[in-house]
Write a protein that holds these residues in place. Structure first.
Motif, mmCIF file in Angstrom:
data_model
loop_
_atom_site.group_PDB
_atom_site.id
_atom_site.type_symbol
_atom_site.label_atom_id
_atom_site.label_comp_id
_atom_site.label_asym_id
_atom_site.label_seq_id
_atom_site.Cartn_x
_atom_site.Cartn_y
_atom_site.Cartn_z
ATOM 1 N N UNK A 107 0.820 -1.201 0.000
ATOM 2 C CA UNK A 107 0.000 0.000 0.000
ATOM 3 C C UNK A 107 0.863 1.264 0.000
ATOM 4 N N UNK A 108 2.075 1.149 0.517
ATOM 5 C CA UNK A 108 3.008 2.267 0.480
ATOM 6 C C UNK A 108 3.754 2.355 -0.852
ATOM 7 N N UNK A 109 3.504 1.393 -1.751
ATOM 8 C CA UNK A 109 4.178 1.396 -3.034
ATOM 9 C C UNK A 109 5.502 0.665 -3.027
ATOM 10 N N UNK A 110 5.706 -0.216 -2.038
ATOM 11 C CA UNK A 110 6.951 -0.960 -1.937
ATOM 12 C C UNK A 110 6.716 -2.429 -2.289
ATOM 13 N N UNK A 111 7.774 -3.076 -2.771
ATOM 14 C CA UNK A 111 7.770 -4.512 -3.078
ATOM 15 C C UNK A 111 6.601 -4.889 -3.992
ATOM 16 N N UNK A 112 6.505 -4.204 -5.097
ATOM 17 C CA UNK A 112 5.437 -4.458 -6.068
ATOM 18 C C UNK A 112 5.904 -5.337 -7.234
ATOM 19 N N UNK A 113 7.166 -5.748 -7.201
ATOM 20 C CA UNK A 113 7.717 -6.457 -8.357
ATOM 21 C C UNK A 113 7.033 -7.801 -8.605
ATOM 22 N N UNK A 114 6.644 -8.503 -7.538
ATOM 23 C CA UNK A 114 6.080 -9.836 -7.719
ATOM 24 C C UNK A 114 4.599 -9.873 -8.017
ATOM 25 N N UNK A 115 3.951 -8.721 -8.150
ATOM 26 C CA UNK A 115 2.508 -8.670 -8.384
ATOM 27 C C UNK A 115 2.207 -8.669 -9.878
ATOM 28 N N UNK A 121 -4.171 -4.116 -9.998
ATOM 29 C CA UNK A 121 -5.454 -3.441 -10.154
ATOM 30 C C UNK A 121 -6.243 -3.454 -8.848
ATOM 31 N N UNK A 122 -6.237 -4.596 -8.158
ATOM 32 C CA UNK A 122 -6.916 -4.670 -6.860
ATOM 33 C C UNK A 122 -6.277 -3.711 -5.865
ATOM 34 N N UNK A 123 -4.953 -3.635 -5.885
ATOM 35 C CA UNK A 123 -4.256 -2.710 -4.990
ATOM 36 C C UNK A 123 -4.626 -1.273 -5.303
ATOM 37 N N UNK A 124 -4.739 -0.962 -6.589
ATOM 38 C CA UNK A 124 -5.137 0.386 -6.985
ATOM 39 C C UNK A 124 -6.547 0.705 -6.503
ATOM 40 N N UNK A 125 -7.469 -0.263 -6.623
ATOM 41 C CA UNK A 125 -8.836 -0.042 -6.137
ATOM 42 C C UNK A 125 -8.855 0.182 -4.629
ATOM 43 N N UNK A 126 -8.040 -0.588 -3.900
ATOM 44 C CA UNK A 126 -7.959 -0.398 -2.453
ATOM 45 C C UNK A 126 -7.463 1.000 -2.115
ATOM 46 N N UNK A 127 -6.455 1.459 -2.859
ATOM 47 C CA UNK A 127 -5.924 2.792 -2.599
ATOM 48 C C UNK A 127 -6.960 3.865 -2.903
ATOM 49 N N UNK A 128 -7.722 3.696 -3.989
ATOM 50 C CA UNK A 128 -8.762 4.674 -4.329
ATOM 51 C C UNK A 128 -9.846 4.714 -3.258
ATOM 52 N N UNK A 129 -10.253 3.527 -2.793
ATOM 53 C CA UNK A 129 -11.266 3.493 -1.724
ATOM 54 C C UNK A 129 -10.730 4.137 -0.453
ATOM 55 N N UNK A 130 -9.472 3.828 -0.138
ATOM 56 C CA UNK A 130 -8.895 4.434 1.053
ATOM 57 C C UNK A 130 -8.784 5.938 0.945
ATOM 58 N N UNK A 131 -8.410 6.428 -0.261
ATOM 59 C CA UNK A 131 -8.322 7.873 -0.472
ATOM 60 C C UNK A 131 -9.685 8.539 -0.328
ATOM 61 N N UNK A 132 -10.726 7.894 -0.840
ATOM 62 C CA UNK A 132 -12.068 8.449 -0.695
ATOM 63 C C UNK A 132 -12.469 8.535 0.777
ATOM 64 N N UNK A 133 -12.143 7.506 1.535
ATOM 65 C CA UNK A 133 -12.471 7.539 2.964
ATOM 66 C C UNK A 133 -11.710 8.652 3.680
ATOM 67 N N UNK A 134 -10.446 8.847 3.287
ATOM 68 C CA UNK A 134 -9.652 9.918 3.900
ATOM 69 C C UNK A 134 -10.243 11.283 3.575
ATOM 70 N N UNK A 135 -10.601 11.496 2.308
ATOM 71 C CA UNK A 135 -11.187 12.780 1.897
ATOM 72 C C UNK A 135 -12.512 13.018 2.613
ATOM 73 N N UNK A 136 -13.327 11.957 2.742
ATOM 74 C CA UNK A 136 -14.611 12.087 3.424
ATOM 75 C C UNK A 136 -14.406 12.449 4.895
ATOM 76 N N UNK A 137 -13.439 11.798 5.519
ATOM 77 C CA UNK A 137 -13.171 12.102 6.922
ATOM 78 C C UNK A 137 -12.665 13.531 7.089
ATOM 79 N N UNK A 138 -11.796 13.980 6.160
ATOM 80 C CA UNK A 138 -11.294 15.357 6.224
ATOM 81 C C UNK A 138 -12.429 16.362 6.042
#
Length: 204
Positions: A107-115, A121-138
């Motif tokens: 999630x921090x963008x590390x050790x992505x070589x083996x994916x 794509x799933x990781x990207x969706x998780x990050x987008x959902x997490x970003x939306x939750x952060x923006x909503x909380x802010x």
């Protein structure tokens, strides 16, 4: 002359077998008695001969020693089962912790070589959902802060109006008292005027 060592195997001769059994049984029970007496050990021996005859020895009683053995065996079984359970639990928790640490790094963008593509794509969706939750909380926090500032502004306005009213009332009271004092000093008393006139006429 040295004693000849007997080969440890089943004695084929039935009579010799019975004689050896009797001698060794008595010796075994004697050693058990000595061990129990010298070391204060609780001992129970149960022996069945080849003919099915029962021989037993116990420092206290055979049932008592067997009961103690059963209790000890249960404790041992519980201990071993708990140890095995703890090991399994520890192993599962260790694996889960390793997986969580790996996910956090990804999630921090590390050790992505083996994916592969799907995993990325799933990781990207998780990050987008997490970003939306952060923006909503802010946004929620900012709205709460704005509401708090509005309420504070309204309170300050009300307090300012109250202070103005108090100031106006004080000024009005001051003016009324000042006019009262001025009116009492400007008019001379009439009695003094009449007495002064009479004196002047008399002197003429």
């Amino acid at each position: 002359m040295t004693r000849q060592r007997i080969e440890i195997k089943k004695i084929d001769n039935i009579t010799a077998r019975q004689v050896t059994f009797s001698k060794r049984r008595r010796g075994l029970f004697k050693k058990a008695l000595e061990l129990s007496t010298l070391c204060d050990a609780e001992i129970a021996l149960i022996v069945f001969s080849s003919t099915g005859k029962l021989f037993e020895y116990a420092s206290s009683s055979v049932p008592q020693v067997i009961e103690r053995y059963d209790q000890h065996s249960q404790i041992e079984r519980l201990y071993h089962s708990s140890v095995l359970y703890d090991r399994d639990t520890f192993s599962k928790l260790s694996k889960e912790e390793a997986n969580r640490a790996q996910e956090l790094k990804q999630l921090k963008g590390e050790e992505l070589e083996g994916l592969n593509i799907n995993e990325l794509q799933k990781l990207e969706e998780q990050l987008e959902k997490g970003l939306k939750r952060v923006v909503r909380a802010k946004d929620d926090i900012m709205l709460k802060e704005i509401d708090a500032l509005k309420r504070k502004g309204i309170q300050l306005m009300r307090e300012n109006q109250r202070l103005k009213q108090v100031k106006n009332v004080g000024e009005e009271q001051g003016r009324s008292s000042e006019s009262t004092n001025n009116g009492s000093t400007s008019d001379p008393p009439r009695d003094d005027d009449s007495s002064d006139t009479s004196l002047r006429l008399g002197s003429v």
